[in-house]
Design an enzyme around this catalytic site. Sequence first.
Site, mmCIF file in Angstrom:
data_model
loop_
_atom_site.group_PDB
_atom_site.id
_atom_site.type_symbol
_atom_site.label_atom_id
_atom_site.label_comp_id
_atom_site.label_asym_id
_atom_site.label_seq_id
_atom_site.Cartn_x
_atom_site.Cartn_y
_atom_site.Cartn_z
ATOM 1 N N ILE A 169 64.289 -29.147 52.674
ATOM 2 C CA ILE A 169 64.949 -29.892 51.599
ATOM 3 C C ILE A 169 65.097 -29.053 50.335
ATOM 4 C CG2 ILE A 169 64.352 -32.191 52.400
ATOM 5 C CD1 ILE A 169 61.980 -32.179 50.515
ATOM 6 N N GLU A 170 64.277 -28.010 50.196
ATOM 7 C CA GLU A 170 64.386 -27.161 49.013
ATOM 8 C C GLU A 170 65.617 -26.260 49.066
ATOM 9 O OE1 GLU A 170 62.943 -27.014 46.262
ATOM 10 O OE2 GLU A 170 61.040 -28.071 46.442
#
Length: 558
Positions: free
Chosen positions: A147-148
């Site tokens: 998700i980063e």
Amino acid sequence: MKYTRRFLLSLALCAMAADAAQAASVLDVRESVSDKSIVYPESFETDVCRMRDNWYLRRYAAFDDKADTRADAPASDRDIIDRLKAMPVTIEMPYNSVVRSYIDMYTQRRRQMVENMLGLSHYYMPIFEEALDRHGMPMELKYLPIIESALNPVAVSRAGATGLWQFMLPTATGQGLEVNSLVDERRDPYKATDAAVRYLKQLYETYEDWSLAIAAYNCGPGNVNKALRRAGGGKKDFWAIYPFLPAETRGYVPGFIAANYVMTYYGEHNIAPALARRPLVVDSVHVNRRVHFEQIADVMGITLDELRALNPQYRKDIIPGNIKPYPLVLPSLQAYAYVANEDSIINHNASRYATRDVVEPATGTSVQGSDERGDYVDETTVKYHKVRKGENLTSIARRYGTTVGAIRRNNGMGRKSGVRRGQSLKIITTTRRYVPKAESAETCRQVEPESPDTLSVSPAASEAATADSALTRQAEEVVRAITAPEKTKAEPKPKAAAKPKKQTSRQASATIYTVRSGDNLYNIGRRHGVTSDAIMKANGMKNDRLQPGQKLKIPAKK
């Protein structure tokens, strides 16, 4: 008394019901939370077509061409809840509508991105797992970079967060990562992962709750502490302070849960993983000399894309090993080849990548650099400027591209001297121009600093130069008168050319090689069994630059 007992009993029952309702609401909040204004992370904006062009995916991953044509397999809320419970994790992963929204995003609208990330995971997940295991951390944290950064080591957010783990600059330097013009260790998969794991460990020790530690990783401890204060006293977790967190952070923990789910149950949603064609086994060597990626690529036959993919921390393709040792990651077999050929790599096109330690400013006409076609020549020009109303030394210096100090020195002026209207100032400027090889030698002989009597100057300055001009013409006439008789003398016959000396046995055994396109000294030397230095010495070469068609003397083997 009877009514009093009944009244007290009613109050007790109401209190018990209220306590039960409050307990139920606390337990169900994580399951019942709903948010219509979800802010998805920037990783969802990743260009999946550019992801597929990744060097590792092109060379080491195999894709299912029909993967994108398959529809998502239906999954009920109960299906997803049961699957989340079945995952072997220590971090709590509850289900709610926000988590479901993220799961639907991955399994429906970003299916190809998931496929690409599954392919990249063959390379990056072992790096994450090794660091987490070394620090005794939960393995499920390996999916935070999903998700980063969508597993892009050079990803940069709109706020400036960089790398797989999206470190902001202050946090990165606080964790000991180096960031400068040449090196950005936020982009180093190994060092950034170790720093991220250590930082997460510190956050967990602070909050003693993984959901809060993960939220603090996203928005910073300050925002989490503020949300805790606004939520009131007592032990809190992410779901209890959910309404008080920044909008993006409210979706961060649900996104983390969804990333764990989709990377585990992608097959249940008809997403085909990108399979590894063959394993990529890498090794690292420590480089203690300054070297450019192009030098490594030319000598070792490695593409620049490969070097950049394995070493994304070097921002300008330069390893500044002359400052301190830096790691270079290469496929295992080529790591050994680098060690064996390091001298040839460093010397390859060394002049092209060299930096100057000391530089003296040019004076007069001089050659300041060259290439195979010509030279860059600095030419000094002398002009005279008549000071006009309103002018000062600063405006005059700016007009001619020089400095006030230079004008003062060239006119014998003191540090505090000013200028007056009508004053004639001597202005010396230097310009650089490119001279082709065929003209450069002649040009360097002819170009001289221009003197006042050979320039177009203002009428006021002409009077100042008249006397010098007359003296110059008289001197030229005297020189012509003296040298004229010598022109009638018979010129001496040129000496006969000296006969070439007899070649020694070593010279006789040398061969001549014609340089072809793509050749370099290392390859030529290896082909003839001699070193690059021996070829350079035999040909009187100062650098290893070659041109197609160039003739090289190849010395005999010793």
